[in-house]
Write a protein that holds these residues in place. Structure first.
Motif, PDB file in Angstrom:
ATOM      1  N   ARG A 100       5.302   6.505   2.801  1.00 13.37           N
ATOM      2  CA  ARG A 100       5.243   7.951   3.021  1.00 13.37           C
ATOM      3  C   ARG A 100       6.226   8.412   4.099  1.00 13.37           C
ATOM      4  N   ALA A 101       6.709   7.471   4.913  1.00 16.81           N
ATOM      5  CA  ALA A 101       7.693   7.804   5.947  1.00 16.81           C
ATOM      6  C   ALA A 101       9.121   7.782   5.420  1.00 16.81           C
ATOM      7  N   ALA A 102       9.289   7.241   4.218  1.00 18.66           N
ATOM      8  CA  ALA A 102      10.631   7.132   3.636  1.00 18.66           C
ATOM      9  C   ALA A 102      11.055   8.466   3.039  1.00 18.66           C
ATOM     10  N   ARG A 103      12.335   8.720   3.055  1.00 20.84           N
ATOM     11  CA  ARG A 103      12.885   9.920   2.422  1.00 20.84           C
ATOM     12  C   ARG A 103      13.116   9.619   0.940  1.00 20.84           C
ATOM     13  N   LEU A 104      12.100   9.878   0.164  1.00 19.24           N
ATOM     14  CA  LEU A 104      12.126   9.596  -1.262  1.00 19.24           C
ATOM     15  C   LEU A 104      12.314  10.889  -2.033  1.00 19.24           C
ATOM     16  N   ASP A 105      12.913  10.785  -3.217  1.00 21.69           N
ATOM     17  CA  ASP A 105      12.959  11.975  -4.063  1.00 21.69           C
ATOM     18  C   ASP A 105      11.589  12.137  -4.724  1.00 21.69           C
ATOM     19  N   ALA A 106      11.391  13.258  -5.407  1.00 18.17           N
ATOM     20  CA  ALA A 106      10.080  13.579  -5.976  1.00 18.17           C
ATOM     21  C   ALA A 106       9.626  12.524  -6.986  1.00 18.17           C
ATOM     22  N   ARG A 107      10.550  12.010  -7.774  1.00 23.16           N
ATOM     23  CA  ARG A 107      10.220  10.981  -8.763  1.00 23.16           C
ATOM     24  C   ARG A 107       9.742   9.704  -8.072  1.00 23.16           C
ATOM     25  N   GLN A 108      10.497   9.236  -7.097  1.00 14.61           N
ATOM     26  CA  GLN A 108      10.123   8.016  -6.380  1.00 14.61           C
ATOM     27  C   GLN A 108       8.769   8.184  -5.692  1.00 14.61           C
ATOM     28  N   ARG A 109       8.558   9.333  -5.081  1.00 16.89           N
ATOM     29  CA  ARG A 109       7.295   9.579  -4.381  1.00 16.89           C
ATOM     30  C   ARG A 109       6.124   9.553  -5.364  1.00 16.89           C
ATOM     31  N   ALA A 110       6.295  10.199  -6.515  1.00 18.95           N
ATOM     32  CA  ALA A 110       5.229  10.200  -7.522  1.00 18.95           C
ATOM     33  C   ALA A 110       4.930   8.779  -8.000  1.00 18.95           C
ATOM     34  N   ILE A 111       5.975   7.999  -8.226  1.00 19.73           N
ATOM     35  CA  ILE A 111       5.809   6.610  -8.678  1.00 19.73           C
ATOM     36  C   ILE A 111       5.022   5.806  -7.654  1.00 19.73           C
ATOM     37  N   LEU A 112       5.425   5.905  -6.393  1.00 19.10           N
ATOM     38  CA  LEU A 112       4.754   5.103  -5.370  1.00 19.10           C
ATOM     39  C   LEU A 112       3.354   5.619  -5.080  1.00 19.10           C
ATOM     40  N   ASP A 113       3.151   6.928  -5.116  1.00 20.52           N
ATOM     41  CA  ASP A 113       1.789   7.464  -4.963  1.00 20.52           C
ATOM     42  C   ASP A 113       0.868   6.875  -6.032  1.00 20.52           C
ATOM     43  N   PHE A 114       1.344   6.850  -7.268  1.00 18.81           N
ATOM     44  CA  PHE A 114       0.540   6.332  -8.376  1.00 18.81           C
ATOM     45  C   PHE A 114       0.289   4.833  -8.203  1.00 18.81           C
ATOM     46  N   ALA A 115       1.334   4.071  -7.913  1.00 17.11           N
ATOM     47  CA  ALA A 115       1.187   2.618  -7.771  1.00 17.11           C
ATOM     48  C   ALA A 115       0.227   2.259  -6.639  1.00 17.11           C
ATOM     49  N   VAL A 116       0.309   2.998  -5.544  1.00 15.41           N
ATOM     50  CA  VAL A 116      -0.589   2.722  -4.418  1.00 15.41           C
ATOM     51  C   VAL A 116      -2.021   3.117  -4.761  1.00 15.41           C
ATOM     52  N   LYS A 117      -2.206   4.255  -5.405  1.00 12.48           N
ATOM     53  CA  LYS A 117      -3.569   4.645  -5.803  1.00 12.48           C
ATOM     54  C   LYS A 117      -4.146   3.627  -6.781  1.00 12.48           C
ATOM     55  N   LEU A 118      -3.335   3.162  -7.728  1.00 12.55           N
ATOM     56  CA  LEU A 118      -3.781   2.158  -8.681  1.00 12.55           C
ATOM     57  C   LEU A 118      -4.168   0.857  -7.975  1.00 12.55           C
ATOM     58  N   THR A 119      -3.520   0.573  -6.862  1.00  8.15           N
ATOM     59  CA  THR A 119      -3.816  -0.624  -6.072  1.00  8.15           C
ATOM     60  C   THR A 119      -5.076  -0.447  -5.228  1.00  8.15           C
ATOM     61  N   GLU A 120      -5.168   0.675  -4.548  1.00  5.35           N
ATOM     62  CA  GLU A 120      -6.269   0.892  -3.605  1.00  5.35           C
ATOM     63  C   GLU A 120      -7.571   1.321  -4.289  1.00  5.35           C
ATOM     64  N   THR A 121      -7.461   2.225  -5.245  1.00  4.86           N
ATOM     65  CA  THR A 121      -8.665   2.805  -5.858  1.00  4.86           C
ATOM     66  C   THR A 121      -8.431   3.020  -7.358  1.00  4.86           C
ATOM     67  N   PRO A 122      -8.298   1.952  -8.113  1.00  2.10           N
ATOM     68  CA  PRO A 122      -7.982   2.104  -9.535  1.00  2.10           C
ATOM     69  C   PRO A 122      -9.031   2.910 -10.296  1.00  2.10           C
ATOM     70  N   HIS A 123     -10.254   2.855  -9.864  1.00  6.80           N
ATOM     71  CA  HIS A 123     -11.316   3.583 -10.553  1.00  6.80           C
ATOM     72  C   HIS A 123     -11.203   5.100 -10.369  1.00  6.80           C
ATOM     73  N   LEU A 124     -10.357   5.542  -9.451  1.00  7.49           N
ATOM     74  CA  LEU A 124     -10.171   6.973  -9.219  1.00  7.49           C
ATOM     75  C   LEU A 124      -8.940   7.548  -9.921  1.00  7.49           C
TER      76      LEU A 124
END
Length: 176
Positions: A100-124
């Motif tokens: 979240r501290a990285a300067r990512l474009d919107a696509r990269q941010r969406a990808i990493l948000d999804f991958a992290v959520k899938l890792t931390e709380t897949p049921h959500l």
């Protein structure tokens, strides 16, 4: 390691030719050539085969997932890959510490948000999470690839942690 058959030895030789060493993860799996073959085939398909995700995006997923899981091996090895592919050494470190501290474009941010959520709380994970990826320009196949890469690294992180797998020293100095 088990005695290497000719195709596995050729694969290891190709690693030395391309990157200068055989990654320790491959050596770790070499106790069982069938397991090594399955691991390598899946890794190569997810990380190197044609995809709507760039190689950099796939490596960024590997690092973000590995950061959540605190996988020393994958953070070191794939952090080096992010540094090399991005041409920006600090990007690998930022994703490793807090994407979240990285300067990512919107696509990269969406990808990493999804991958992290899938890792931390897949049921959500729900439709709005997939919609955010679509809104960032990802196709249904791309969403599958994000999920598959994240899932693969969750598995790999757990095996690496369970077996005290250590990264090759060469990774530490790459692309700095």
């Amino acid at each position: 390691m088990a005695p290497l058959d000719a195709p596995t030895q050729a694969y290891f030789d190709k690693c030395v030719e391309k990157i200068g060493f055989v990654p320790n993860v491959l050596k770790a799996y070499a106790f069982d050539l069938a397991k090594l073959g399955a691991f390598s085939a899946m890794y190569n398909d997810l990380m190197l085969a044609p995809s709507g995700l760039s190689k950099l995006e796939r490596e960024m997923i590997a690092v973000a997932v590995s950061a959540v899981n605190r996988c020393y091996y994958c953070l070191t090895a794939h952090g080096a890959a992010v540094r090399a592919l991005s041409g920006t050494p600090e990007l690998g470190e930022q994703i490793l510490m807090n994407y979240r501290a990285a300067r990512l474009d919107a696509r990269q941010r969406a990808i990493l948000d999804f991958a992290v959520k899938l890792t931390e709380t897949p049921h959500l994970v729900e439709e709005p999470d997939r919609t955010a990826l679509r809104d960032a320009g990802l196709s249904e196949r791309d969403i599958w690839d994000v999920a598959a890469v994240a899932a693969f690294f969750n598995m790999s992180n757990r095996v690496a942690s369970a077996t005290d797998m250590r990264p090759n020293p060469e990774y530490h100095a790459q692309a700095r």
